[in-house]
Every structure is written in C-alpha cells, then in structure tokens.
Write a protein that holds these residues in place. Structure first.
Motif, PDB file in Angstrom:
ATOM      1  N   ARG A 212      63.371 -13.211  41.716  1.00 52.43           N
ATOM      2  CA  ARG A 212      63.130 -11.796  42.169  1.00 52.43           C
ATOM      3  C   ARG A 212      63.831 -11.131  40.717  1.00 52.43           C
ATOM      4  O   ARG A 212      63.101 -10.280  39.843  1.00 52.43           O
ATOM      5  CB  ARG A 212      63.889 -11.559  43.355  1.00 52.43           C
ATOM      6  N   MET A 213      64.749 -11.654  39.919  1.00 48.25           N
ATOM      7  CA  MET A 213      64.975 -11.086  38.545  1.00 48.25           C
ATOM      8  C   MET A 213      63.641 -11.195  37.605  1.00 48.25           C
ATOM      9  O   MET A 213      63.547 -10.093  36.970  1.00 48.25           O
ATOM     10  CB  MET A 213      66.359 -11.463  38.089  1.00 48.25           C
ATOM     11  N   ALA A 218      59.499  -8.353  34.689  1.00 50.20           N
ATOM     12  CA  ALA A 218      58.265  -8.709  34.067  1.00 50.20           C
ATOM     13  C   ALA A 218      57.324  -7.295  34.695  1.00 50.20           C
ATOM     14  O   ALA A 218      56.554  -6.940  33.222  1.00 50.20           O
ATOM     15  CB  ALA A 218      57.063  -9.727  34.503  1.00 50.20           C
ATOM     16  N   ALA A 219      58.373  -7.285  35.813  1.00 54.25           N
ATOM     17  CA  ALA A 219      56.660  -5.544  35.559  1.00 54.25           C
ATOM     18  C   ALA A 219      57.460  -4.395  35.001  1.00 54.25           C
ATOM     19  O   ALA A 219      56.716  -3.351  34.687  1.00 54.25           O
ATOM     20  CB  ALA A 219      57.756  -5.329  37.760  1.00 54.25           C
ATOM     21  N   GLU A 220      58.926  -4.793  34.107  1.00 56.99           N
ATOM     22  CA  GLU A 220      59.352  -3.303  33.181  1.00 56.99           C
ATOM     23  C   GLU A 220      58.115  -3.330  32.257  1.00 56.99           C
ATOM     24  O   GLU A 220      58.465  -2.058  31.590  1.00 56.99           O
ATOM     25  CB  GLU A 220      60.903  -3.777  33.381  1.00 56.99           C
ATOM     26  N   GLN A 222      56.050  -4.929  31.657  1.00 51.81           N
ATOM     27  CA  GLN A 222      54.123  -4.404  31.694  1.00 51.81           C
ATOM     28  C   GLN A 222      53.620  -2.362  31.607  1.00 51.81           C
ATOM     29  O   GLN A 222      53.690  -2.662  31.094  1.00 51.81           O
ATOM     30  CB  GLN A 222      53.939  -4.836  33.157  1.00 51.81           C
ATOM     31  N   ALA A 223      55.073  -2.164  32.722  1.00 50.02           N
ATOM     32  CA  ALA A 223      54.776  -0.838  32.577  1.00 50.02           C
ATOM     33  C   ALA A 223      55.257  -0.417  31.151  1.00 50.02           C
ATOM     34  O   ALA A 223      54.672   0.675  30.632  1.00 50.02           O
ATOM     35  CB  ALA A 223      56.131  -0.329  33.913  1.00 50.02           C
ATOM     36  N   ALA A 224      56.502  -1.162  30.424  1.00 49.29           N
ATOM     37  CA  ALA A 224      56.374  -0.522  28.591  1.00 49.29           C
ATOM     38  C   ALA A 224      54.938  -0.835  27.774  1.00 49.29           C
ATOM     39  O   ALA A 224      54.712   0.081  27.145  1.00 49.29           O
ATOM     40  CB  ALA A 224      57.945  -0.827  28.744  1.00 49.29           C
ATOM     41  N   GLY A 225      54.146  -1.510  28.334  1.00 49.24           N
ATOM     42  CA  GLY A 225      53.332  -1.822  28.173  1.00 49.24           C
ATOM     43  C   GLY A 225      53.724  -3.196  26.844  1.00 49.24           C
ATOM     44  O   GLY A 225      52.648  -3.386  25.902  1.00 49.24           O
ATOM     45  N   ARG A 226      53.950  -4.116  26.903  1.00 52.52           N
ATOM     46  CA  ARG A 226      54.739  -4.654  26.496  1.00 52.52           C
ATOM     47  C   ARG A 226      54.410  -6.370  26.660  1.00 52.52           C
ATOM     48  O   ARG A 226      54.614  -6.209  27.948  1.00 52.52           O
ATOM     49  CB  ARG A 226      56.463  -5.418  26.134  1.00 52.52           C
ATOM     50  N   ASP A 227      54.190  -7.456  25.848  1.00 51.72           N
ATOM     51  CA  ASP A 227      54.306  -8.519  25.997  1.00 51.72           C
ATOM     52  C   ASP A 227      54.952  -8.861  27.260  1.00 51.72           C
ATOM     53  O   ASP A 227      56.248  -8.861  27.196  1.00 51.72           O
ATOM     54  CB  ASP A 227      53.763  -9.574  25.078  1.00 51.72           C
ATOM     55  N   ILE A 228      53.987 -10.007  28.252  1.00 50.98           N
ATOM     56  CA  ILE A 228      55.556 -10.655  28.618  1.00 50.98           C
ATOM     57  C   ILE A 228      55.114 -11.921  27.869  1.00 50.98           C
ATOM     58  O   ILE A 228      54.702 -13.095  28.164  1.00 50.98           O
ATOM     59  CB  ILE A 228      54.555 -11.847  29.983  1.00 50.98           C
ATOM     60  N   LEU A 232      58.944 -16.107  30.177  1.00 53.00           N
ATOM     61  CA  LEU A 232      59.091 -15.284  31.010  1.00 53.00           C
ATOM     62  C   LEU A 232      58.118 -16.499  32.113  1.00 53.00           C
ATOM     63  O   LEU A 232      58.996 -15.935  33.269  1.00 53.00           O
ATOM     64  CB  LEU A 232      59.523 -13.843  30.942  1.00 53.00           C
ATOM     65  N   THR A 233      57.026 -16.020  31.590  1.00 52.05           N
ATOM     66  CA  THR A 233      55.800 -16.692  32.853  1.00 52.05           C
ATOM     67  C   THR A 233      56.824 -17.710  33.313  1.00 52.05           C
ATOM     68  O   THR A 233      56.316 -18.157  34.196  1.00 52.05           O
ATOM     69  CB  THR A 233      55.020 -16.748  32.155  1.00 52.05           C
ATOM     70  N   ARG A 234      56.958 -18.397  31.691  1.00 51.33           N
ATOM     71  CA  ARG A 234      57.646 -20.295  32.628  1.00 51.33           C
ATOM     72  C   ARG A 234      58.738 -19.548  33.700  1.00 51.33           C
ATOM     73  O   ARG A 234      58.479 -20.657  34.707  1.00 51.33           O
ATOM     74  CB  ARG A 234      58.066 -20.524  31.619  1.00 51.33           C
ATOM     75  N   LEU A 235      59.711 -19.196  33.633  1.00 53.76           N
ATOM     76  CA  LEU A 235      60.344 -18.856  34.941  1.00 53.76           C
ATOM     77  C   LEU A 235      59.944 -18.382  36.009  1.00 53.76           C
ATOM     78  O   LEU A 235      60.565 -18.722  37.289  1.00 53.76           O
ATOM     79  CB  LEU A 235      61.108 -17.586  33.901  1.00 53.76           C
ATOM     80  N   LEU A 236      58.746 -16.715  36.054  1.00 50.91           N
ATOM     81  CA  LEU A 236      57.672 -16.737  37.609  1.00 50.91           C
ATOM     82  C   LEU A 236      57.578 -18.235  37.538  1.00 50.91           C
ATOM     83  O   LEU A 236      57.397 -18.088  39.202  1.00 50.91           O
ATOM     84  CB  LEU A 236      56.448 -15.444  36.583  1.00 50.91           C
ATOM     85  N   ARG A 237      56.994 -18.878  37.623  1.00 48.20           N
ATOM     86  CA  ARG A 237      56.104 -20.151  37.876  1.00 48.20           C
ATOM     87  C   ARG A 237      57.422 -20.891  38.463  1.00 48.20           C
ATOM     88  O   ARG A 237      56.262 -21.886  39.590  1.00 48.20           O
ATOM     89  CB  ARG A 237      55.187 -21.107  36.634  1.00 48.20           C
TER      90      ARG A 237
END
Lengths: 241, 292
Positions: A212-213, A218-220, A222-228, A232-237
């Motif tokens: 969840r964190m 990641a959403a934050e 994306q909203a700021a227009g920054r790269d993931i 962080l991608t690994r953590l999501l996956r």
C-alpha cells in the motif's frame, strides 16, 4: 573457500556465502575471513587485532577505530557498488570480524556484548557505527544476536547518511526491526536512491502494508510528473497482497 | 590547480560552496573544531559537534568529491567556561578517529589563566596521540598573543615542525618562521590577510612551510580564497609548481604527519554527474541534483 580471490574486484572473486542473496555483504565476509583476507590492505593486522580483542576486551575500541587505516576502506563489490553503500566496505567487514572474535572469546550467551556494541556505536564515527551494524549482521547470520542492540539499528535509520541507513536493513534489521520500522526503512531507501539489494530478505518480509505504501508513493510521484524509480516498480511487483 | 584548504568551517557553508570549491580545484579540506556564533553551554554540545565533524560533514563533502578531515579541540574562547571544559576528557577518543589529522584550533583568545591551562593540556594530548597541532592566534593584542603562544608551544616540548600557527600577518610571520614552525595565512574579504599581501609575504619568506587557507565560516568569508591566492601568485610570476607547493604539498606534508590523511578520489564520484547511489529521487539527503 579454497579458491581465494587474487583480484580486489570482489564480485567475480567472492563466492556467495549466504544462500538466497546475490552478493555477500560485510557481515557475511566477517564470518569468511579467508575470503576477506585478500581484500585487506594489511591482512596480518586483522589477524593480530582479532587475537588481541579475543584476549583483552579493552583493546577493542582502539582497534575498531583504526580498522579503516589498517584494513582499507574500499567497497567489497566495486563494479556494482562503487561507493560500498549497498553491500558494505572492507573496513565494515574487518570491524565486524573484530566483534565476532570478541563474541567468540566471550562465549555464547556471555553478558555485556550488547553494552559493548552500544558503546562502540555511540562513541563511533560513521564508519564505526556501520561496523557495529554489520557485526550484528554477522552474528545474526550464524546464530542468535543480541536483541538489546535493536535501538542502534533504529538510530541508524534516523540518519541521512545513506551508508548508515543501508547497514541497518541487513540480516539483523531484517530479523529484529518491528514491521512498522522495517517498512519505513525500505521506503526510505527508495527515497534516498539506495538500491534495495541492501535489504536482507525483502521478498520474504514484504507485506500488504508495504505494498500500500509503495502504491501511494507511486501515485504521488505520478501526480508530480516524476519517474517511478526501478526499485519502486520492483516493490510494487514483488510485494505480497 | 589542486587545493587542500587546510582550515575551513564547512559546517557553516552550503552545498553551493562545495560545488564551487570542487570546480576551483579543492579536493580535500581540514575542518578544525571552533566556536559557533552562539556560545555552547555543555560538554554534550561539543560531542554532538565533534560527531558531526567526523560523520555528517564528511558524508556531505564526499557527495561533492571532496575529502573532509577534522582537527579536534576545545577552542580558547570556550575554554573559559567551566561547563565546557569537561569536554577535555572526551577529546582523546576523538583523536583516534579516521580523518582526524590534528589537534585544533587551540591557542589564545583573551589570554586568561584558563586558556593557558587548556592550551597546555591539549598540547599534551597532541603529543600522546602523535598528532600535529593547529594553533589559532588571537585577533586582539595579536603580537603579544603570538609571542606568548610560541612560549607555550616551546614549553610543551613539541617539535616545531608539528605546529602550524595560523592567522598570521606582516607583524607576526617572522616570529613563527624563525621558530621553525609552519606559518598559516587566512585570506579574508576584508579582515586578516588579502591575496596581494599574502603573495608579498610569499615573495619575502619563500614558499617553504607557508600555508594558505580561507578559514571560511559563518562570518563574512569566501571559500574560494585559496584558489584566488593561487591565481594571484601566478599573476605575480610564481610558477605552477610554486602554487602546487603552497596550496597542496605544504598542507599535505603538515597534516600528513598524522598518518591519517585520505587523498585518493572519492569512490563512485564522477565530476559533472550525480554521485552514486542515484540522486534522481526526492529525499531528505544532500544528494538532490548534485553537479560538480
């Protein structure tokens, strides 16, 4: 461990000594001193120093402080970790080896080890504090480690020095930090840009709350227009739902 | 031009300064412990400061490709406060730390009996730790203060080549030079020394045992004064080798007596590129957007 490496380029030379991790950290090498030896600036110094701390605990603070000058300070895995932040440095491993020698001499369950480590940590500079944390990793890898030293890992996680934060999430932190503290530590590494290879047992310990964190971060971003960032991608996956 | 700034208080400076210093040729610094604008009131305040000099500040400097070292001491002004003097018992363990290359700044501020005692005690600590000493000379009553400083150093029995006497000017340089000690010049925007006067003294006394620093701190000062003095030397006809001696080899020789200087390049640092680990993320570290 008969094939001692000749090159200081450690990741080719140093075999994996802890199953399930790609590269041995400073705590692992503190237990494999035959592998560590060729990486040292002055191998005889570490032999002498280990004997000294085993014989007389009063010698430990001074030898602990001198380890960088005598053992060297380079990264253990220079081409993947040129700063030594992720996997540790030669002096980290040497300091951890001194603590292991002291713990062996005192015997299992001997009182005072946690106090000794706490004093070394609080009176140490950054490298010495790392050495204490890597020593806790070494003790954890081979058996029970003093849990009274958990506040030291928590202290390191409040630092902004990336090498201290990374050293706090090794095997000791992975086993003994509480869930909340551990999740925040993982997220802090992402913020600091320290590769998550620093985290021992990440896949085993990752849980729904960390997921969840990571999604919120990641959403934050994306909203700021920054790269993931890839970690962080690994953590999501890899995070379990 | 490669530069070791042998006296600069980076704790009071910004990351912009670190970037500009690297660009000007600074590859290493020595930060002596000194007073802050606000007086300290306890030994604990000192140990936090010393921890920062061997910890956070070293990390910060390394992010910009600069090797940071420290000199540790109780400074003369705060030696007058008995609450601060308690830190003297903590200092020996700091003198063992990696990158602690001297005892300093010690010396006189107002030339009180307490300053006398603390100065002498710390010269003894330097002898026990086998470290050189950085000696501050007072701003007020400078000539008398420098004479008395040299007397205390002689009484300590420390070899003169282990002592750098700092903040000298036209009236005090000869005393120190004749005593066989290292002569330090702090080049400031409008007080202490300026570039031209420093170059004039280098012409008169030669380049041996002469050391130039910016002594930049929280007051009006300029961390690029070492480089500017180097350029002034070249303009005055000194060679590149002379500049290298004064701005690099001399301070390396002096602090090298500690056996504790680290001058190899910072691992993983590439000029003009963000340092590893990746700095492209927002965070509370100094790593954000670093460029050399």
């Amino acid at each position: 461990m008969t094939d001692a490496p000749r090159s200081p380029d450690a990741e080719r030379a140093v075999p994996t000594v802890r199953p399930g991790t790609a590269l041995p950290g400073a705590g692992d090498l503190a237990l494999a001193t035959d592998v560590l030896r060729p990486l040292l600036r002055d191998p005889e110094w570490l032999d002498t120093a280990r004997t000294a701390v085993a014989t007389d605990p009063a010698t430990l603070p001074r030898l602990f402080a001198l380890a960088g000058r005598r053992a060297g300070r380079g990264p253990l895995h220079p081409s993947v970790d040129p700063t030594g932040v992720t996997h540790g440095t030669v002096d980290d491993a040497a300091r951890a080896a001194l603590v292991v020698a002291r713990a062996d001499a005192a015997g299992p369950g001997a009182p005072g080890l946690a106090n000794t480590l706490t004093t070394l940590y609080h009176q140490g500079d950054t490298a010495e504090r790392r050495g204490v944390l890597r020593a806790l990793d070494a003790l954890t890898v081979r058996g029970p480690a003093p849990t009274a030293a958990v506040p030291l890992a928590e202290d390191a996680l409040r630092a902004n020095d990336t090498s201290l934060v990374a050293a706090a999430v090794g095997p000791f932190g992975g086993r003994h930090l509480d869930d909340h503290t551990w999740r925040h530590a993982v997220l802090k590494l992402v913020f600091l840009g320290v590769p998550l290879q620093a985290v021992a047992g990440l896949d085993e310990r990752a849980d729904a709350e960390l997921s969840r964190m990571a999604h919120d971060l990641a959403a934050e971003r994306q909203a700021a227009g920054r790269d993931i960032p890839p970690d962080l991608t690994r953590l999501l996956r890899t995070t379990k739902e | 031009m490669r530069i070791l700034d042998p006296h600069i208080h980076m704790t009071s400076r910004t990351t912009d300064d670190y970037e500009a210093m690297y660009a000007a040729g600074v590859r290493a610094v020595v930060e002596p412990a000194f007073w802050l604008g606000q007086p300290r009131t306890s030994a604990g305040s000192f140990t936090d400061y010393f921890d920062s000099l061997v910890g956070w500040e070293r990390f910060r400097a390394a992010q910009f490709g600069i090797r940071h070292h420290a000199a540790i001491a109780l400074n003369p002004k705060e030696a007058n406060d008995p609450r601060c003097r308690e830190v003297l018992t903590e200092i020996p363990r700091y003198l063992l730390k990696d990158g602690v290359v001297a005892v300093g700044e010690v010396g006189f501020d107002s030339m009180t009996p307490a300053e006398d005692d603390v100065f002498a005690a710390q010269l003894e600590l330097a002898r026990d730790a086998d470290l050189p000493v950085l000696v501050h000379t007072p701003h007020r009553d400078k000539l008398a203060g420098t004479r008395r400083t040299l007397d205390v150093v002689r009484e300590s029995g420390l070899p003169p080549e282990r002592v750098l006497v700092d903040h000298l000017n036209e009236t005090t340089v000869a005393l120190v030079h004749d005593a066989g000690m290292w002569a330090g010049f702090s080049v400031y925007p409008d007080t202490k020394m300026d570039e031209r006067r420093t170059v004039a003294l280098l012409r008169e006394y030669g380049t041996a045992r002469m050391i130039v620093n910016s002594a930049a701190d929280w007051g009006r000062s300029d961390p690029l004064k070492t480089a500017r003095t180097g350029h002034e030397m070249l303009a005055a006809g000194f060679t590149d080798d002379d500049v290298d001696q004064v701005l690099w080899r001399n301070p390396v020789e002096f602090y090298g007596q500690s056996g504790n200087l680290v001058l190899d390049p910072v691992p993983g640092f590439v000029a003009g590129e963000p340092p590893a680990p990746g700095v492209e993320f927002e965070g509370s570290s100094v790593l954000r957007g670093v460029r050399a």
